[in-house]
Every structure is written in structure tokens, then in C-alpha cells.
Design an enzyme around this catalytic site. Structure first.
Site, PDB file in Angstrom:
ATOM      1  N   ASN A   1     -49.638 -20.319  41.066  1.00 29.54           N
ATOM      2  CA  ASN A   1     -48.795 -19.789  42.148  1.00 29.54           C
ATOM      3  C   ASN A   1     -48.439 -20.845  43.183  1.00 29.54           C
ATOM      4  OD1 ASN A   1     -48.540 -17.296  41.050  1.00 29.54           O
ATOM      5  ND2 ASN A   1     -50.065 -16.298  42.339  1.00 29.54           N
TER       6      ASN A   1
ATOM      7  N   GLU B   1     -57.221 -18.396  35.539  1.00 28.34           N
ATOM      8  CA  GLU B   1     -57.722 -19.368  36.524  1.00 28.34           C
ATOM      9  C   GLU B   1     -59.078 -18.870  37.032  1.00 28.34           C
ATOM     10  OE1 GLU B   1     -53.609 -21.147  38.463  1.00 28.34           O
ATOM     11  OE2 GLU B   1     -54.396 -19.287  39.283  1.00 28.34           O
TER      12      GLU B   1
ATOM     13  N   HIS C   1     -58.181 -15.131  38.228  1.00 28.05           N
ATOM     14  CA  HIS C   1     -56.762 -14.874  38.448  1.00 28.05           C
ATOM     15  C   HIS C   1     -56.010 -14.836  37.116  1.00 28.05           C
ATOM     16  CE1 HIS C   1     -52.649 -16.055  40.199  1.00 28.05           C
ATOM     17  NE2 HIS C   1     -52.841 -14.768  40.356  1.00 28.05           N
TER      18      HIS C   1
ATOM     19  N   SER D   1     -53.764 -13.031  44.333  1.00 26.40           N
ATOM     20  CA  SER D   1     -52.851 -14.118  43.974  1.00 26.40           C
ATOM     21  C   SER D   1     -52.703 -15.126  45.093  1.00 26.40           C
ATOM     22  CB  SER D   1     -51.484 -13.562  43.578  1.00 26.40           C
ATOM     23  OG  SER D   1     -51.103 -12.502  44.391  1.00 26.40           O
TER      24      SER D   1
HETATM   25  N1  3HC Z   1     -48.053  -5.752  26.520  1.00 22.05           N
HETATM   26  C1  3HC Z   1     -48.270  -6.167  25.249  1.00 22.05           C
HETATM   27  N2  3HC Z   1     -47.486  -7.033  24.618  1.00 22.05           N
HETATM   28  C2  3HC Z   1     -46.398  -7.479  25.270  1.00 22.05           C
HETATM   29  C3  3HC Z   1     -46.076  -7.083  26.574  1.00 22.05           C
HETATM   30  C4  3HC Z   1     -46.965  -6.179  27.208  1.00 22.05           C
HETATM   31  N3  3HC Z   1     -46.786  -5.742  28.467  1.00 22.05           N
HETATM   32  N4  3HC Z   1     -44.959  -7.710  26.963  1.00 22.05           N
HETATM   33  C5  3HC Z   1     -44.574  -8.478  25.937  1.00 22.05           C
HETATM   34  N5  3HC Z   1     -45.450  -8.345  24.911  1.00 22.05           N
HETATM   35  C6  3HC Z   1     -45.469  -9.072  23.652  1.00 22.05           C
HETATM   36  C7  3HC Z   1     -45.070  -8.226  22.529  1.00 22.05           C
HETATM   37  O1  3HC Z   1     -45.838  -8.584  21.410  1.00 22.05           O
HETATM   38  C8  3HC Z   1     -43.636  -8.604  22.286  1.00 22.05           C
HETATM   39  O2  3HC Z   1     -43.332  -8.350  21.004  1.00 22.05           O
HETATM   40  P1  3HC Z   1     -42.720  -6.904  20.597  1.00 22.05           P
HETATM   41  O3  3HC Z   1     -41.367  -6.831  21.252  1.00 22.05           O
HETATM   42  O4  3HC Z   1     -42.696  -6.960  19.137  1.00 22.05           O
HETATM   43  O5  3HC Z   1     -43.599  -5.821  21.102  1.00 22.05           O
HETATM   44  C9  3HC Z   1     -43.628 -10.069  22.668  1.00 22.05           C
HETATM   45  O6  3HC Z   1     -44.587 -10.191  23.719  1.00 22.05           O
HETATM   46  C10 3HC Z   1     -42.307 -10.572  23.191  1.00 22.05           C
HETATM   47  O7  3HC Z   1     -41.916  -9.756  24.259  1.00 22.05           O
HETATM   48  P2  3HC Z   1     -40.396  -9.380  24.518  1.00 22.05           P
HETATM   49  O8  3HC Z   1     -39.637  -9.429  23.212  1.00 22.05           O
HETATM   50  O9  3HC Z   1     -40.393  -8.112  25.282  1.00 22.05           O
HETATM   51  O10 3HC Z   1     -39.812 -10.470  25.497  1.00 22.05           O
HETATM   52  P3  3HC Z   1     -39.972 -12.020  25.596  1.00 22.05           P
HETATM   53  O11 3HC Z   1     -40.015 -12.701  24.284  1.00 22.05           O
HETATM   54  O12 3HC Z   1     -38.949 -12.434  26.567  1.00 22.05           O
HETATM   55  O13 3HC Z   1     -41.391 -12.235  26.288  1.00 22.05           O
HETATM   56  C11 3HC Z   1     -42.620 -12.462  28.299  1.00 22.05           C
HETATM   57  C12 3HC Z   1     -41.714 -11.566  27.452  1.00 22.05           C
HETATM   58  C13 3HC Z   1     -43.932 -12.699  27.537  1.00 22.05           C
HETATM   59  C14 3HC Z   1     -42.900 -11.704  29.564  1.00 22.05           C
HETATM   60  C15 3HC Z   1     -41.928 -13.839  28.537  1.00 22.05           C
HETATM   61  O14 3HC Z   1     -40.617 -13.628  29.013  1.00 22.05           O
HETATM   62  C16 3HC Z   1     -42.660 -14.708  29.522  1.00 22.05           C
HETATM   63  O15 3HC Z   1     -43.596 -15.390  29.179  1.00 22.05           O
HETATM   64  N6  3HC Z   1     -42.194 -14.694  30.806  1.00 22.05           N
HETATM   65  C17 3HC Z   1     -42.836 -15.427  31.881  1.00 22.05           C
HETATM   66  C18 3HC Z   1     -43.949 -14.612  32.437  1.00 22.05           C
HETATM   67  C19 3HC Z   1     -44.685 -15.320  33.540  1.00 22.05           C
HETATM   68  O16 3HC Z   1     -44.339 -16.404  33.974  1.00 22.05           O
HETATM   69  N7  3HC Z   1     -45.737 -14.666  34.030  1.00 22.05           N
HETATM   70  C20 3HC Z   1     -46.501 -15.157  35.124  1.00 22.05           C
HETATM   71  C21 3HC Z   1     -46.006 -14.567  36.390  1.00 22.05           C
HETATM   72  S1  3HC Z   1     -46.922 -15.128  37.804  1.00 22.05           S
HETATM   73  C22 3HC Z   1     -48.238 -14.110  37.872  1.00 22.05           C
HETATM   74  O17 3HC Z   1     -48.410 -13.195  37.110  1.00 22.05           O
HETATM   75  C23 3HC Z   1     -49.236 -14.413  38.941  1.00 22.05           C
HETATM   76  C24 3HC Z   1     -49.310 -13.344  39.968  1.00 22.05           C
HETATM   77  O18 3HC Z   1     -50.352 -13.678  40.854  1.00 22.05           O
HETATM   78  C25 3HC Z   1     -48.031 -13.154  40.764  1.00 22.05           C
END
Ligand code: 3HC
Length: 309
Positions: A214, A176, A164, A143
Site C-alpha cells: 500500500n 505481508e 495483511h 491496511s
Molecule cells: N474468489 C475466487 N476466485 C476468484 C475471485 C474470487 N473473489 N476473483 C477471481 N477469481 C479467480 C477465478 O478463478 C477466476 O477464474 P473464473 O472466472 O474461472 O472463476 C480467475 O481468478 C480470473 O478472474 P476473472 O476472470 O474474474 O478476472 P481477471 O482475470 O481480471 O482477474 C483479478 C481478476 C484477480 C482481481 C485481477 O484483475 C487482479 O489481479 N487485479 C489486481 C488486484 C489487486 O491489485 N489487488 C490488491 C488490491 S490492494 C489490497 O487489497 C490491499 C488493501 O489493504 C487495500
């Protein structure tokens, strides 16, 4: 569930070309490694997920099982034969190993998602370089570390790049694709084609700190912490503000807890060391304190918020 060991089974295909990535080895079974392995298996690739820690592999298998059921439920609108077949086919394609070197001998692509330590990554890639076939593409999911520094450990810089992914990998659509100056056009195109085959939307970026996401997200999260450090607003209100005022799915504190405070700290500490004059890359005392107390976010049960049941 049968997580089979594919290493013995899969034979190196002489016809494998850069544009036909079929066998994928993912090194690391943390959140990112497991997510990448899962999506690769779901999209028809033969996958070996590797971790030196056998216990970590078992935990990752459990996480994958839960996640894949959620994916299937969403994809097929509930349970049923199609959903079951989707799950069992993906699981069949997903093998595990604790031996990284043995796991790359038939790989078309190796994606590394291990600890964010340059020396450890370089040591791993140098061992893999000696064992992997000529055509194998190496990629890091780092990352924040420079891809070109990691690639220095190999004799295949033209077949090296960054891939990424974002957490949760099965949900986040973006990939990415990072080129270093030596990355060949064929390698780049093969990585993009593979990413599309994984169902991701790819964006191209040079080997610049934090790539695109990031580079914007980490200073944003640390700026949110500085608001709290100055006593300007509370984490809860900042999260509410960014969700309702800017349409973000999570506020910055929810997101930091989700990604891991240790990950955020690690990224910023590295950048602060490399670019001490950049005000966007300054460490945070509050994050340092929470990390030193073991409050790493969701994974440790507490970060800015508590997740203890
Ligand atoms: N696996 C499979 N499906 C998943 C899942 C997982 N781990 N997490 C969520 N889902 C799916 C499911 O289909 C879920 O539906 P379900 O409840 O019927 O199973 C649906 O997504 C919605 O999930 P939730 O109801 O649990 O919660 P949200 O609607 O709040 O969504 C989220 C969760 C998708 C994580 C959303 O909050 C989001 O997009 N958050 C931002 C995440 C983000 O910014 N990520 C990037 C981080 S930076 C990074 O990763 C880079 C690294 O280098 C640090």
C-alpha cells in the site's frame, strides 16, 4: 449449506503451541474478513468468522459460497466429487458468530479485519485480550493504521503482529507479515508458518505506513487521479496505458473502484494527518467528491466507472 457454529464444539487444546495454529477466529465479515476466513477453512483450519451484524454474516456466507466454487472449479478443473468434497469440507470447518468475545476462547490465532478505526479496534482487542487464552496470537489486517498503536490495548504485545492480505484474498498470493518491536520471534515464525499453510507467499515488513504494497500502490493510485484532475488524460486511457504499457492486471482507476474509493480516501486522509509534509500522502478533491456522492466503486455500483447492470 451448513455453516455450523463451532464455538461450543471446539475444545481448547492445551498442547496448542505457537507453531501449530489450528483454530482461527476472524473478526469482520467484509470482503477481507470473509476472504481470510474462506482461505483458512479451505486450508484445513477450524474457523469462526465473526461480525456484530448478523445480516453481514449472511451476505459473507453467500460470497464465500460463490468464491469457493470458483476456487474448486479452478483447482479440480471443473465440477465432480473431488471439487464437491473440497467445498463441503471447507464449509464444515467454517463457523460463524456475532459474539467476538465468546469466539476467541479456543482460538490459536485471531485475525481482525473490521472497520479502519483505531479506537474501535483498540476497544475490540482489549475485550478479546481478557477472554483469549494465554497462547493466542492477535493480528490485525489493517491496511494503514499502526499495528503498535492497536497492540497498545493489550497485554500481549509479544504475541501481536500484522497479517495483511490482499483483495481478492482467495486469489492474491501475497501475505505481508508485520512485526512490531515487541513481536516475539516465536510469534513471528508462527504467523509465517500459518501464512505458508494458507498457501501464501509471505514477506516481512516493519510497522511502517502502508507496509510494502500500500505504501507504493496508494500514492500511485492518487497520482493517477491527479493526472485526471489536471486534465492530462482520462481514467480509461490511464487504465489502458498501465495495463498495456506496464503489464498491470488492472489500471489504477479499475483498481480503486475494486478496492473502494472510501478505503483509498480513508488511508490517505490518515496519512495526510500524520505526515502533512509528505507530498505522496495528499488527499484528492476528486476522490473526496465521489465519496461524498456515495460513488465508492464496484460495491456501490459506481465509482470512476459504472457497474449498474
Ligand atoms: N474468489 C475466487 N476466485 C476468484 C475471485 C474470487 N473473489 N476473483 C477471481 N477469481 C479467480 C477465478 O478463478 C477466476 O477464474 P473464473 O472466472 O474461472 O472463476 C480467475 O481468478 C480470473 O478472474 P476473472 O476472470 O474474474 O478476472 P481477471 O482475470 O481480471 O482477474 C483479478 C481478476 C484477480 C482481481 C485481477 O484483475 C487482479 O489481479 N487485479 C489486481 C488486484 C489487486 O491489485 N489487488 C490488491 C488490491 S490492494 C489490497 O487489497 C490491499 C488493501 O489493504 C487495500
Amino acid at each position: 449449506m451448513a455453516f455450523v457454529n463451532h464455538i461450543a464444539k471446539r475444545a481448547f487444546s492445551k498442547s496448542a503451541t505457537m507453531s501449530a495454529i489450528k483454530n482461527v477466529t476472524v473478526i469482520g465479515s467484509g470482503l477481507m474478513g470473509a476472504g481470510i476466513a474462506q482461505v483458512a477453512a479451505q486450508t484445513g483450519h477450524t474457523v469462526t468468522m465473526v461480525d456484530i451484524d448478523g445480516e453481514a454474516v449472511k451476505k459473507a456466507e453467500q460470497r464465500i459460497k460463490t468464491s469457493i466454487q470458483r476456487v474448486a472449479k479452478k483447482k479440480f478443473g471443473g465440477e465432480g466429487p473431488d471439487a464437491e468434497k473440497f467445498i463441503s469440507d471447507a464449509i464444515q470447518r467454517l463457523g460463524t458468530s456475532t459474539d467476538a468475545v465468546a469466539s476467541v476462547t479456543a482460538a490459536d490465532l485471531v485475525v481482525e479485519a473490521i472497520v479502519e478505526n483505531l479506537d474501535v479496534k483498540k476497544k475490540l482487542f482489549s475485550q478479546l485480550d481478557a477472554a483469549a487464552p494465554e497462547h493466542t496470537i492477535f493480528a490485525s489486517n489493517t491496511s494503514s493504521l499502526p499495528i503498535s498503536k492497536i497492540a497498545e490495548a493489550t497485554n500481549r504485545k509479544d504475541r501481536f503482529g500484522g497479517l495483511h492480505f490482499f483483495n481478492p484474498v482467495p486469489v492474491m498470493k501475497l501475505l505481508e507479515v508485520v512485526r512490531i518491536p515487541e513481536t516475539s520471534q516465536a510469534t513471528y515464525e508462527a504467523m509465517v508458518a500459518w501464512g505458508k499453510g494458507m498457501g501464501k507467499v509471505t514477506v516481512e515488513c516493519k510497522d511502517t505506513p502502508g507496509f510494502i504494497v500500500n505504501r507504493l500502490l496508494v500514492p500511485y493510485m492518487f497520482e493517477a487521479v491527479r493526472l485526471v484532475e489536471r486534465g492530462d488524460a482520462s481514467p480509461r486511457d490511464i487504465d489502458t496505458a498501465m495495463k498495456l504499457g506496464a503489464g498491470y492486471p488492472m489500471g489504477p482507476f479499475e483498481l480503486m473502484d475494486y478496492v473502494g474509493l472510501d478505503t483509498g480516501k480513508f488511508i490517505v486522509d490518515g496519512w495526510a494527518k500524520a505526515y502533512p509534509d509528505n507530498p505522496l500522502f495528499q488527499p484528492s478533491e476528486l476522490i473526496n467528491k465521489l465519496v461524498s456522492e456515495g460513488k465508492l466503486g464496484v460495491k456501490s455500483g459506481e465509482g470512476f466507472y459504472s457497474y449498474k447492470k
